[in-house]
Design a protein around this motif. Structure first.
Motif, mmCIF file in Angstrom:
data_model
loop_
_atom_site.group_PDB
_atom_site.id
_atom_site.type_symbol
_atom_site.label_atom_id
_atom_site.label_comp_id
_atom_site.label_asym_id
_atom_site.label_seq_id
_atom_site.Cartn_x
_atom_site.Cartn_y
_atom_site.Cartn_z
ATOM 1 N N GLY A 20 -4.485 -2.517 -11.408
ATOM 2 C CA GLY A 20 -4.535 -1.186 -10.814
ATOM 3 C C GLY A 20 -3.208 -0.475 -10.918
ATOM 4 N N ALA A 69 -4.700 2.369 -6.104
ATOM 5 C CA ALA A 69 -5.705 1.340 -5.852
ATOM 6 C C ALA A 69 -5.471 0.162 -6.783
ATOM 7 N N THR A 70 -5.735 -1.033 -6.273
ATOM 8 C CA THR A 70 -5.697 -2.246 -7.079
ATOM 9 C C THR A 70 -6.889 -3.119 -6.696
ATOM 10 N N GLY A 99 -10.661 5.595 -5.777
ATOM 11 C CA GLY A 99 -9.324 5.690 -6.338
ATOM 12 C C GLY A 99 -8.860 7.129 -6.472
ATOM 13 N N THR A 119 -4.338 3.809 0.084
ATOM 14 C CA THR A 119 -4.933 3.019 -0.997
ATOM 15 C C THR A 119 -6.449 3.040 -0.889
ATOM 16 N N ALA A 129 -9.769 0.860 -8.731
ATOM 17 C CA ALA A 129 -8.505 1.055 -9.452
ATOM 18 C C ALA A 129 -8.701 1.697 -10.814
ATOM 19 N N ALA A 182 -0.698 -4.527 -5.798
ATOM 20 C CA ALA A 182 -0.349 -3.255 -5.163
ATOM 21 C C ALA A 182 1.134 -3.187 -4.811
#
Length: 416
Positions: free
Chosen positions: A239, A194-195, A172, A110, A346, A81
């Protein structure tokens, strides 16, 4: 009296870390060429698990992009991120000096589903092997799904409205919708996305309860949505983070408006109730079109959720037809995530990044590994398709029952 011009949310920066590229340029090159990078899992401690195939980020060196003091406090998903946020801010032309001038005008939103499993596993192993004195204080925060929002804002000094969305995989898209609403209500800039990093042994064991996971060991056959041989989805890590800012303000500083977040809606239909997701997803599509003031025939391409489960794929195809009418059977549909896997929350943000790049290049990326689609969709397979693209629809559903739809419109580039 003349009404004030409505504030519109624009995407001005894209940053990402994905299995097929650790920059927007490398990601798009691989995506448009339909290069599949799904492979056998190589992470230590995972070889004995029944889940064999995933989308791993292998070309990523955290110490080269994240300072040591943050590395020791954070998990791999937050490293992704922070790296992606840096890329997005650079892409938008918002360096540290530019944002320091008005820190309360920049926020972070996020979404995450799995959190910091790798960090948590490491600390728990220390606890079991050596005792509580060997567990670091950052265990209390690094595993938390809110860690990325917190660390990006602390690292960059952003003091505007921040938030975290916990809404299943569809979170996400919902995070981007929160960013758009914040901008419309007066915030100048939101870093959103998002990750995920769900490929540590502990995280993978937690996923084994998902019936929708693919157990196929051949990477070329493990993830084939919208086909008669669909056998589930393949997980992935990575992501994307996007810079979302007010369009007029962005143009005023000479930024390139890559796309606008025109409309969004979400619904909930319950865990793994895929037949019911048809109605919920269709309603989300209608809501997103309504907010965007967009007719069904205005949609030029659909980026599908593409779960890879026969019942879910059928429900999605029917939902597209329900919401878009006859146009739903003609509009091109793609699912480039079959090249890299589904990175949970993500996944739809990576789809948004791909959609923005597709709009800019007038090119619909293909759906790799899919050759025999069996649903009534114009699914783009084999190779990319050139098209005049102005508006894209991105869809996402979660295993727990969330459904989201997002409408994107092509930006007009830089201010004149």
């Amino acid at each position: 009296m003349r009404e004030p011009h409505p504030r519109r949310a624009a995407i001005t920066g894209i940053g990402l870390v994905a299995p097929n590229g650790t920059s927007a340029e490398t990601f798009w090159k691989s995506t448009r060429e339909g290069i599949s990078v799904l492979d056998r899992i190589t992470r230590e401690g995972c070889g004995h698990l029944p889940l064999r195939v995933a989308g791993e980020v292998r070309d990523f060196d955290p110490p080269s992009v994240v300072e040591e003091r943050y590395l020791v406090q954070t998990d791999r998903f937050t490293h992704f991120a922070m790296a992606a946020a840096d890329q997005a801010l650079d892409d938008a032309g918002l360096d540290r000096a530019g944002t320091d001038a008005a820190p309360f005008s920049v926020g972070v939103v996020t979404a995450a589903g799995s959190g910091g499993g790798e960090f948590g596993q490491r600390e728990l192993q220390q606890l079991w092997d050596k005792g509580s004195r060997y567990v670091g204080p950052y265990q209390s925060i690094a595993w938390f799904y809110a860690a990325s929002t917190g660390q990006i804002s602390i690292r960059r000094g952003f003091k505007g409205p921040c938030g975290v969305v916990a809404a299943d995989e569809a979170g996400g898209l919902d995070a981007l919708a929160h960013a758009a609403r914040a901008v419309r209500r007066g915030t100048d800039v939101i870093v959103a996305g998002a990750t995920e990093a769900p490929l540590a042994p502990y995280s993978m064991v937690c996923q084994l309860g998902y019936e929708e996971l693919s157990a196929v060991e051949d990477p070329d056959r493990a993830y084939r949505p919208f086909t008669a041989t669909a056998c589930g989805f393949v997980p992935a890590e990575g992501g994307a983070m996007l810079v979302v800012e007010e369009e007029t303000s962005a143009r005023g500083r000479g930024a390139s408006v890559r796309a606008t977040l025109a409309g969004h809606a979400s619904t909930f239909t319950g865990a793994s109730r895929w037949e019911q997701s048809r109605e919920g997803l269709a309603q989300a599509i209608r809501g997103a079109l309504d907010e965007a003031d967009c007719a069904p025939e205005d949609i030029d391409v659909v980026f599908a959720d593409a779960l890879g489960v026969p019942e879910a794929d059928r429900a999605e195809a029917l939902a597209i037809a329900d919401a878009l009418g006859a146009h739903g059977r003609r509009v091109p549909v793609t699912a480039p995530k079959t090249a890299i896997g589904r990175s949970y929350s993500a996944a739809p943000v990576l789809d948004v990044a791909a959609a923005v790049l597709a709009l800019e290049h007038g090119l619909i990326p293909p759906t790799p590994n899919v050759f025999d689609p069996c649903h009534d969709l114009d699914l783009v397979t084999s190779r990319a398709r050139a098209a005049e693209l102005r508006t894209a629809l991105v869809l996402s559903r979660g295993l727990m029952g969330s459904n989201s739809a997002l409408v994107l419109r092509l930006g007009a580039g830089e201010a004149s």
